[in-house]
Design an enzyme around this catalytic site. Structure first.
Site: not given
Ligand SMILES: Cc1cc2nc3c(=O)[nH]c(=O)nc-3n(C[C@H](O)[C@H](O)[C@H](O)COP(=O)(O)OP(=O)(O)OC[C@H]3O[C@@H](n4cnc5c(N)ncnc54)[C@H](O)[C@@H]3O)c2cc1C
Length: 606
Positions: A236, A256
């Site tokens: 990740h 995000r």
């Protein structure tokens, strides 16, 4: 038969995460008796840590979404080595599974008109993740657990399964021990569902909980099942990098999705400089458009920070390697900048990302509403796992089913965020349904006393050993394995390094077989770790052998010496099976051709 406490169930589910609980509920609803075994307390499985949400094409926020777009996104994200039938079933059934969860009492964030709210996530064309702030896993586990307990499932908490019991080819139960007293237990069952989660603890830097030692992968492999896609480990892009004690803890992609941006030490949003061709049409080429996308403008394209995880992780590594990283070896992830755009930005961030706010405040003394976070890649998920039938989730071993992260197929070379929680629900349900069917249609098998005795003898061996020549204990061997996998089979791989990893695994196997533990069987973490080593080494060997075999770069698997995709490898899965001599056999197997109607769906959604 040895005198160990023995339990009889029609269906035994190993694992109480989202997949195991959903399987247990379904099997129980089918009218068979169900036992559920888990290493930790009920409610503490790794799924509880899931943050961002569950991907399902509910089309509550963008009416253009439907299963076909979700299917095409999943296949593109997986770089077309996915099991297309699983990807199809997953996209079609996820909305129903989420609505069912809602009907069972799960609380979700809501749209102004009261429907389940959906958020943006990497690789998903439309806002698709049903969520509760950034605590979706907790809500999912709470709901499934409540529902399951009321169905009358027998739960065996804090028990570790050590081996699957077989009668000839068929699985007939499992053998394990309770973690507090160390007493051995036999679980007889007509069908077994393995739902033991991931392998993150094979690596040094990981977002995974202590339970993720690849037990199910190893249990099934040693019982004769095949593993596929083990080279595809997901790193990740955003884990915490500082302070060292919290390195690897996840920073959800939801940051995000809510407008957070990635910058290097020069303050540049470096993701704009590297948008893969396959995603150019869908990705914003300027900051203004990217921001509008995160705020729900349907005519805007997503910002490059929301490209797939494999790509974002590699871009971060490049920035760090080329000297543009942050002070503690990561890059900057900034959500605080949205105060330039939103009047109540601080309150908005605290409401949308409460766990992230507290995580950084408490662990790093960073207020994310005011300053950027420092982040870097962390081992997060494995796309590979037990090969299962796409519709029933049964492995090639009769009566042995697998679901959730320990099963493979749906994600191909890379998983899109949110597709795990939906995978757990869709295929957990299917595994429970078909395991119950198998149990109804078959008589119980016979547990072989000699097999049980052998498993018990092996489990107790560490107490009888003097210890390895170098005096290393189980924790030290585990640490060395984690360091080695991180360095030699991590985010960027090379032939020579993978060969060294394979040799290293071989040496660690020898030391693990000689390792001794002190004390007795009660509350003995050293003993537990000595037993975990076999699973960790099995999955590490599987990852390394598969990574050596796939001489190309695709999704989560990046080979520095073969940096391009190779069309020939795009047509095969790497399959592992235990040979008759006990060695790990690797082969390439062609992926069945996709039917025309699904091919058309992909073309329509380019
Ligand atoms: C921090 C974090 C955030 C995430 N956020 C998201 C997200 O927002 N959306 C998303 O889709 N995915 C997310 N993921 C991924 C997702 O959470 C996992 O892939 C998923 O929860 C795995 O579920 P599972 O049911 O397969 O296994 P787990 O939840 O890992 O459960 C495994 C179970 O098996 C038991 N077990 C293991 N070995 C044994 C054994 N030998 N004997 C008995 N029991 C055993 C364990 O005790 C546990 O009960 C996230 C992951 C992390 C780490």
């Amino acid at each position: 038969m040895p005198e160990y406490q023995t339990f009889d169930h029609d269906v035994l589910v190993i694992g109480a995460g989202g997949a195991g609980l959903r399987a247990a509920i379904e099997a129980s609803a089918a009218g068979v008796s169900v036992g559920l075994v888990c290493k930790s307390l009920l409610g503490k499985a790794h799924t509880v840590m899931a943050e961002g949400g569950i991907a399902a094409a509910l089309a509550n926020v963008d009416e253009r979404d439907n299963w076909k777009v979700h299917f095409a996104d999943t296949m593109r994200g997986g770089q077309y080595v996915n099991n297309w039938r699983m990807a199809e079933l997953h996209a079609q059934e996820a909305p129903e599974r989420v609505r069912e969860l809602e009907a069972w009492g799960a609380v979700f964030d809501r749209t102004p008109d009261g429907r389940i709210l959906q958020r943006n996530f990497g690789g998903h064309k439309y806002p698709r993740l049903a969520h509760v702030g950034d605590r979706t896993g907790l809500e999912m586990i709470r709901t499934l657990q409540d529902h399951g307990v009321h169905r009358g499932i027998d739960v065996h908490m804090e028990h570790t399964v050590l081996t699957l019991l077989k009668e000839e080819e068929r699985v007939v139960g499992a053998f394990g021990y309770d973690r507090d007293r160390g007493r051995f237990k036999i679980f007889r069952a007509k069908a077994v569902v393995v739902a033991t989660g991931g392998i993150g603890r094979a690596y040094k830097i990981t977002s995974n909980s202590w339970e993720c030692t690849g037990d199910g992968h190893a249990l099934c492999y040693h019982a004769g099942a095949e593993l596929i896609d083990m080279e595809f480990v997901q790193f990740h892009p955003t884990g915490m990098v500082w302070p060292p004690s919290v390195c690897g803890i996840l920073v959800t992609e939801g940051v995000r999705g809510e407008g957070g941006v990635l910058r290097n030490k020069e303050g540049r949003r470096f993701m704009f400089g590297d948008i893969p061709d396959g995603y150019k049409a869908q990705t914003a080429d300027n900051e203004e458009e990217g921001w509008r996308y995160t705020q729900g403008d349907k005519n805007a394209r997503r910002p490059p920070e929301l490209l797939t995880r494999d790509h974002v992780a590699r871009c971060i590594v490049r920035e760090i390697k080329q000297g543009r990283g942050s002070p503690h070896g990561g890059v900057f992830l900034d959500i605080s900048w949205i105060k330039e755009r939103l009047p109540n930005a601080a309150e908005h961030i605290r409401r949308k990302l409460p766990s992230m706010y507290h995580q950084f405040k408490q662990l790093a003394d960073i207020d994310i509403t005011r300053e950027p976070m420092e982040v870097g890649p962390t081992t997060h998920y494995i796309m590979g796992g037990v090969r299962v039938d796409s519709d029933t989730q049964m492995s090639c071993v009769p009566a042995l089913f697998a679901a959730g992260e320990c099963a493979a197929g749906i994600n191909g070379a890379n998983r899109l965020g949110g597709n795990s929680l939906s995978d757990l629900l869709v295929f957990g349900k299917r595994a429970g349904e078909f395991a119950a069917k198998f149990a109804r249609e078959n008589n119980p098998g016979t547990v072989n006393g000699a097999q049980v005795e052998e498993a018990a003898r092996r489990a107790l061996e560490p107490f009888d050993r003097a210890g390895s020549a170098d005096g290393a204990g189980p924790f030290q061997i585990q640490n060395e394995l984690q360091e080695m996998m991180q360095d030699l089979a991590g985010i960027v791989r090379r032939e020579d390094e993978l060969q060294r990893a394979l040799e290293g695994v071989g040496k660690l196997w020898q030391r693990a077989r000689a390792v001794g533990v002190s004390g007795n069987r009660e509350f003995n973490p050293g003993w537990h770790t000595a037993l975990d080593l076999e699973n960790l080494l099995t999955v590490s060997e599987a990852i390394t052998r598969s990574a050596l075999e796939r001489k190309e770069s695709r999704g989560g698997h990046f080979r520095d010496d073969y940096p391009a995709k190779d069309a020939a490898f795009g047509k095969v899965n790497i399959v592992l099976k235990k040979g008759a001599d006990g060695t790990m056999r690797v082969r390439r197997e062609p992926i069945p051709p996709m039917p025309d109607y699904l091919q058309q769906v992909i073309e329509e959604n380019q």
